[in-house]
Design a protein around this motif. Structure first.
Motif, short mmCIF file in Angstrom:
data_model
loop_
_atom_site.label_atom_id
_atom_site.label_comp_id
_atom_site.label_asym_id
_atom_site.label_seq_id
_atom_site.Cartn_x
_atom_site.Cartn_y
_atom_site.Cartn_z
N LEU A 175 0.83 -1.19 0.00
CA LEU A 175 0.00 0.00 0.00
C LEU A 175 0.87 1.25 0.00
O LEU A 175 0.59 2.21 -0.73
CB LEU A 175 -0.94 -0.01 1.21
CG LEU A 175 -1.85 1.20 1.36
CD1 LEU A 175 -2.81 1.29 0.18
CD2 LEU A 175 -2.61 1.13 2.66
N ALA A 176 1.91 1.27 0.80
CA ALA A 176 2.81 2.43 0.83
C ALA A 176 3.50 2.63 -0.52
O ALA A 176 3.63 3.77 -0.99
CB ALA A 176 3.85 2.25 1.94
N LEU A 177 3.93 1.55 -1.15
CA LEU A 177 4.56 1.66 -2.47
C LEU A 177 3.57 2.13 -3.53
O LEU A 177 3.92 2.93 -4.40
CB LEU A 177 5.18 0.32 -2.87
CG LEU A 177 6.42 -0.11 -2.08
CD1 LEU A 177 6.86 -1.50 -2.51
CD2 LEU A 177 7.54 0.89 -2.27
N LEU A 178 2.34 1.65 -3.45
CA LEU A 178 1.31 2.07 -4.40
C LEU A 178 0.99 3.55 -4.24
O LEU A 178 0.87 4.29 -5.23
CB LEU A 178 0.06 1.22 -4.20
CG LEU A 178 -1.09 1.50 -5.14
CD1 LEU A 178 -0.74 1.10 -6.56
CD2 LEU A 178 -2.34 0.74 -4.69
N LEU A 179 0.87 4.01 -3.01
CA LEU A 179 0.60 5.42 -2.77
C LEU A 179 1.79 6.30 -3.20
O LEU A 179 1.59 7.40 -3.72
CB LEU A 179 0.27 5.65 -1.30
CG LEU A 179 -1.08 5.12 -0.84
CD1 LEU A 179 -1.23 5.28 0.66
CD2 LEU A 179 -2.21 5.79 -1.57
N SER A 194 3.52 10.08 -9.82
CA SER A 194 3.05 10.20 -11.20
C SER A 194 2.21 11.44 -11.43
O SER A 194 2.00 11.85 -12.56
CB SER A 194 2.24 8.96 -11.58
OG SER A 194 1.03 8.93 -10.85
N SER A 195 1.74 12.06 -10.36
CA SER A 195 0.90 13.24 -10.58
C SER A 195 1.67 14.54 -10.52
O SER A 195 2.76 14.70 -10.36
CB SER A 195 -0.20 13.30 -9.52
OG SER A 195 0.34 13.32 -8.23
#
Length: 102
Positions: A91-95, A101-102
């Motif tokens: 979850l931390a890596l995904l966030l 990316s933004s």
């Protein structure tokens, strides 16, 4: 008469420790690191509950009776605990990837 050589379900399982050990070696250090990392926020969040549940599942996997009939349950609990250990990091890596990316 010929006796059946198949193991009975109540017989002791000689290699009962392999599955919990294979899950605990990567899982417990990861859970300990995540616990120290996420404990700093000062409140009980969903991630803290997930980490503590992972610790409890590892303890249950090691404390189950050492019988052949408990092999499937021990495997399922060990794998679930390992998933609970990896989920906060994933979850931390995904966030982090979403924020980058933004």
């Amino acid at each position: 008469m010929i006796q059946d050589e198949a193991p009975q379900l109540h017989d002791p399982h000689e290699t009962w420790w392999k599955v919990p050990l294979a899950a605990s070696l990567p899982g417990l250090p990861l859970l300990a690191w995540e616990f120290s990392l996420f404990q700093a926020d000062g409140y009980t969040s969903g991630i803290n509950r997930l980490i503590l549940t992972g610790f409890c599942l590892f303890a249950i996997a090691w404390l189950l009776p050492h019988r052949q009939s408990q092999r499937t349950l021990r495997t399922a609990i060990s794998c679930t605990a390992l998933v609970f250990a990896v989920l906060p990091l994933a979850l931390a890596l995904l966030l982090t990837a979403a924020m980058a990316s933004s």
